[in-house]
Design an enzyme around this catalytic site. Sequence first.
Site, PDB file in Angstrom:
ATOM      1  N   GLU A  40       6.202  15.799  -6.170  1.00 45.23           N
ATOM      2  CA  GLU A  40       6.431  15.735  -4.732  1.00 45.23           C
ATOM      3  C   GLU A  40       7.916  15.405  -4.558  1.00 45.23           C
ATOM      4  O   GLU A  40       8.388  14.409  -5.119  1.00 45.23           O
ATOM      5  CB  GLU A  40       5.563  14.641  -4.111  1.00 45.23           C
ATOM      6  CG  GLU A  40       5.681  14.646  -2.614  1.00 45.23           C
ATOM      7  CD  GLU A  40       4.878  13.546  -1.932  1.00 45.23           C
ATOM      8  OE1 GLU A  40       4.062  12.881  -2.587  1.00 45.23           O
ATOM      9  OE2 GLU A  40       5.105  13.363  -0.724  1.00 45.23           O
ATOM     10  N   ARG A 267      -1.660   7.765 -17.267  1.00 44.37           N
ATOM     11  CA  ARG A 267      -0.237   7.796 -16.943  1.00 44.37           C
ATOM     12  C   ARG A 267       0.529   6.883 -17.889  1.00 44.37           C
ATOM     13  O   ARG A 267      -0.027   5.949 -18.474  1.00 44.37           O
ATOM     14  CB  ARG A 267      -0.003   7.403 -15.492  1.00 44.37           C
ATOM     15  CG  ARG A 267      -0.308   5.958 -15.169  1.00 44.37           C
ATOM     16  CD  ARG A 267      -0.430   5.725 -13.678  1.00 44.37           C
ATOM     17  NE  ARG A 267       0.814   5.928 -12.963  1.00 44.37           N
ATOM     18  CZ  ARG A 267       1.014   6.879 -12.041  1.00 44.37           C
ATOM     19  NH1 ARG A 267       0.073   7.710 -11.718  1.00 44.37           N
ATOM     20  NH2 ARG A 267       2.165   6.983 -11.424  1.00 44.37           N
ATOM     21  N   LYS A 277       7.591   5.338  -7.569  1.00 42.65           N
ATOM     22  CA  LYS A 277       8.750   5.767  -6.793  1.00 42.65           C
ATOM     23  C   LYS A 277       9.012   4.816  -5.638  1.00 42.65           C
ATOM     24  O   LYS A 277      10.144   4.556  -5.280  1.00 42.65           O
ATOM     25  CB  LYS A 277       8.478   7.161  -6.219  1.00 42.65           C
ATOM     26  CG  LYS A 277       8.936   8.282  -7.110  1.00 42.65           C
ATOM     27  CD  LYS A 277       8.727   9.613  -6.413  1.00 42.65           C
ATOM     28  CE  LYS A 277       7.569  10.340  -7.007  1.00 42.65           C
ATOM     29  NZ  LYS A 277       7.206  11.591  -6.414  1.00 42.65           N
TER      30      LYS A 277
HETATM   31  P1  ATP Z   1       4.660   7.649  -8.507  1.00 44.56           P
HETATM   32  O1  ATP Z   1       3.229   7.176  -8.414  1.00 44.56           O
HETATM   33  O2  ATP Z   1       5.422   7.015  -9.607  1.00 44.56           O
HETATM   34  O3  ATP Z   1       5.361   7.582  -7.219  1.00 44.56           O
HETATM   35  P2  ATP Z   1       3.691  10.248  -8.240  1.00 44.56           P
HETATM   36  O4  ATP Z   1       2.484  10.504  -9.056  1.00 44.56           O
HETATM   37  O5  ATP Z   1       3.497   9.978  -6.810  1.00 44.56           O
HETATM   38  O6  ATP Z   1       4.567   9.140  -8.935  1.00 44.56           O
HETATM   39  P3  ATP Z   1       4.440  12.984  -8.162  1.00 44.56           P
HETATM   40  O7  ATP Z   1       5.719  13.589  -7.754  1.00 44.56           O
HETATM   41  O8  ATP Z   1       3.257  13.212  -7.319  1.00 44.56           O
HETATM   42  O9  ATP Z   1       4.710  11.434  -8.328  1.00 44.56           O
HETATM   43  O10 ATP Z   1       4.110  13.344  -9.654  1.00 44.56           O
HETATM   44  C1  ATP Z   1       4.370  14.582 -10.270  1.00 44.56           C
HETATM   45  C2  ATP Z   1       3.592  14.671 -11.548  1.00 44.56           C
HETATM   46  O11 ATP Z   1       3.997  13.662 -12.452  1.00 44.56           O
HETATM   47  C3  ATP Z   1       2.107  14.471 -11.303  1.00 44.56           C
HETATM   48  O12 ATP Z   1       1.401  15.450 -12.040  1.00 44.56           O
HETATM   49  C4  ATP Z   1       1.833  13.097 -11.820  1.00 44.56           C
HETATM   50  O13 ATP Z   1       0.533  12.984 -12.298  1.00 44.56           O
HETATM   51  C5  ATP Z   1       2.876  12.947 -12.936  1.00 44.56           C
HETATM   52  N1  ATP Z   1       3.205  11.546 -13.149  1.00 44.56           N
HETATM   53  C6  ATP Z   1       3.659  10.668 -12.235  1.00 44.56           C
HETATM   54  N2  ATP Z   1       3.792   9.442 -12.772  1.00 44.56           N
HETATM   55  C7  ATP Z   1       3.430   9.547 -14.068  1.00 44.56           C
HETATM   56  C8  ATP Z   1       3.357   8.629 -15.172  1.00 44.56           C
HETATM   57  N3  ATP Z   1       3.688   7.346 -15.037  1.00 44.56           N
HETATM   58  N4  ATP Z   1       2.938   9.105 -16.358  1.00 44.56           N
HETATM   59  C9  ATP Z   1       2.617  10.395 -16.507  1.00 44.56           C
HETATM   60  N5  ATP Z   1       2.662  11.306 -15.531  1.00 44.56           N
HETATM   61  C10 ATP Z   1       3.061  10.901 -14.320  1.00 44.56           C
HETATM   62 MG    MG Z   2       2.021  11.556  -5.991  1.00 46.46          MG
END
Ligand code: ATP
Ligand code: MG
Length: 564
Positions: A40, A267, A277
Amino acid sequence: MNTTSTNEARASLNFLEQIITNDIAEKKAGGRVHTRFPPEPNGYLHIGHAKSICLNFGLANKFNGKCNLRFDDTNPTKEEQEFVDSIKADVRWLGFDWEDREYYASDYFQQLYDFAVYIIKKGKAYVCEMSAEEISIHRGTPAIPGKLSPWRDRSVEENLDLFERMRKGEFAEGSHVLRARIDMASPNMHMRDPVMYRIMYAHHHRTGNDWCIYPMYDWAHGQSDYLERITHSICTLEFEVHRPLYDWFLDALDIKEDRPRQIEFARLNLTYTVMSKRKLLTLVQEGLVNGWDDPRMPTVSGLRRRGYTPASLRAFAERVGVAKRENVIEVGLLEHCIRENLNRNAPRAMAVFNPVKLIIDNYPEGQTEELPGTLNPEDPESGQRMIPFSKELFIERDDFMEDPPKKFFRLSPGSEVRLKYAYIIRCDSVVKDDEGKVTEIHCTYFPETKSGSGSTRKVKGTLHWVSASHAIEAEVRLYDRLFSVPEPEDPDTVPDGKDFRIHLNPGSLKIVHAYVEPALKVVEAGRHFQFERTGYFISDPDSKPGHLAFNRVVPLRDSWAKKQ
Ligand code: ATP
Ligand code: MG
């Protein structure tokens, strides 16, 4: 391959690779493998994302498949072009290529709208006029079934009409939503008539003001996967409970061929690090760090500036592997990976951080020798650098003790040490200032002990040094971990009313003014060095002619390797 070796080969695969291997063997999706990385664009990528990038692109590479870059841009209020650009730069920097497959969920808004109409026509979605708060109250709790919306049994015609008018902008924000008509008594809360569309009069970074209804993540994500013919939609564990909904939407659309499959993995969590984030944004906004690319941040841009290399992050992602259960990885492993990488690749140099002057009384006044130093002992091809040596040098203050304990093998009155690449010296006397602080260490050198001369004389300690009149000043930023406890987010360690910020490490940045070898005078930004006996460093983009700046990547000592 016979059965045994096939089984052995499978056993060495991680669980995702096993699933994919089986799917290929069963000719699912015609044996294709197509993954995606779906960020995102609402912030900068962090090392958890890097893990996901390595995983998704890595699986595609391994199985001769493809991986798309897809921006999941369904929330116009939080998303920006700046983030899109930084994400693309980071994925490229990590060494992956999405070729021409750069997609945006917003490209599918019309298609998703048409899909929603299809579902409405099947009587499986309805326009609900409850407020967000009412919907939430009606939803119940896992133990208590939800209540049916009074709008749940509208006719298909009425739903189609209202949905179209939602799109046309006839209704106020928050007044209407489109909901899937599933099961208000489901034990899975995500199945209790989830919202598919909400009204938002917001400017979207790509579609501008074309739309005033925006799809929810669950609705947009699986259908985007389908439209891109994704075979394996890999996501983190918190989406496991969304999977029935992922499948329900595909069923409601009567998708039988080329159905994407959602698979979850744990994760990445790292000790001494916060990853979300939102929390990283807080650190940036409150000025607790110097921006997204502060070298203490776990963002890809921060790690890059800190001196992590793409190869070290890929190696880390590989070693972490994929797990099905939540776990926390030691940040020491990450540090170990960059040490391994830089030990092989970083040229050596000498830098003195806390200098004290060392004068060799029997060395000729005004004489300078150029002594050869190995650039990288790990790389026989690397050759040598020339280091000026003269009568007055700087050594580390810590490498001298006037009154040393036993087993102090560095310099003290009467003791002998080797100056790296140079000579053995003996300390004869010291000069002190009024406060008793040593200002000069006077020594004798032994010309016959010159390094490389075949001298067999042995000493226990070797010190690094720079020639006082040749050395160049440099600002050195000694970075340490941003948090001082292993699990800064653990609620047990945070008093009421406080949060992870109380665990910020006050010593995470110390700036020293060091003296470095003159060969570093013209170094451009982004060059790695091992400062001998100290650690790995990278020249910072702030470096300019006349003002060198280095960041410490990691100290030399490897706590992780020692524990193994
Ligand atoms: P955050 O929770 O840290 O804000 P997010 O999941 O909201 O991260 P996205 O931009 O939606 O951020 O994530 C993009 C991709 O990265 C998704 O497929 C998500 O599952 C993966 N991802 C995010 N954080 C992790 C992590 N800590 N380990 C592995 N994959 C991750
Ligand atoms: Mg997300």
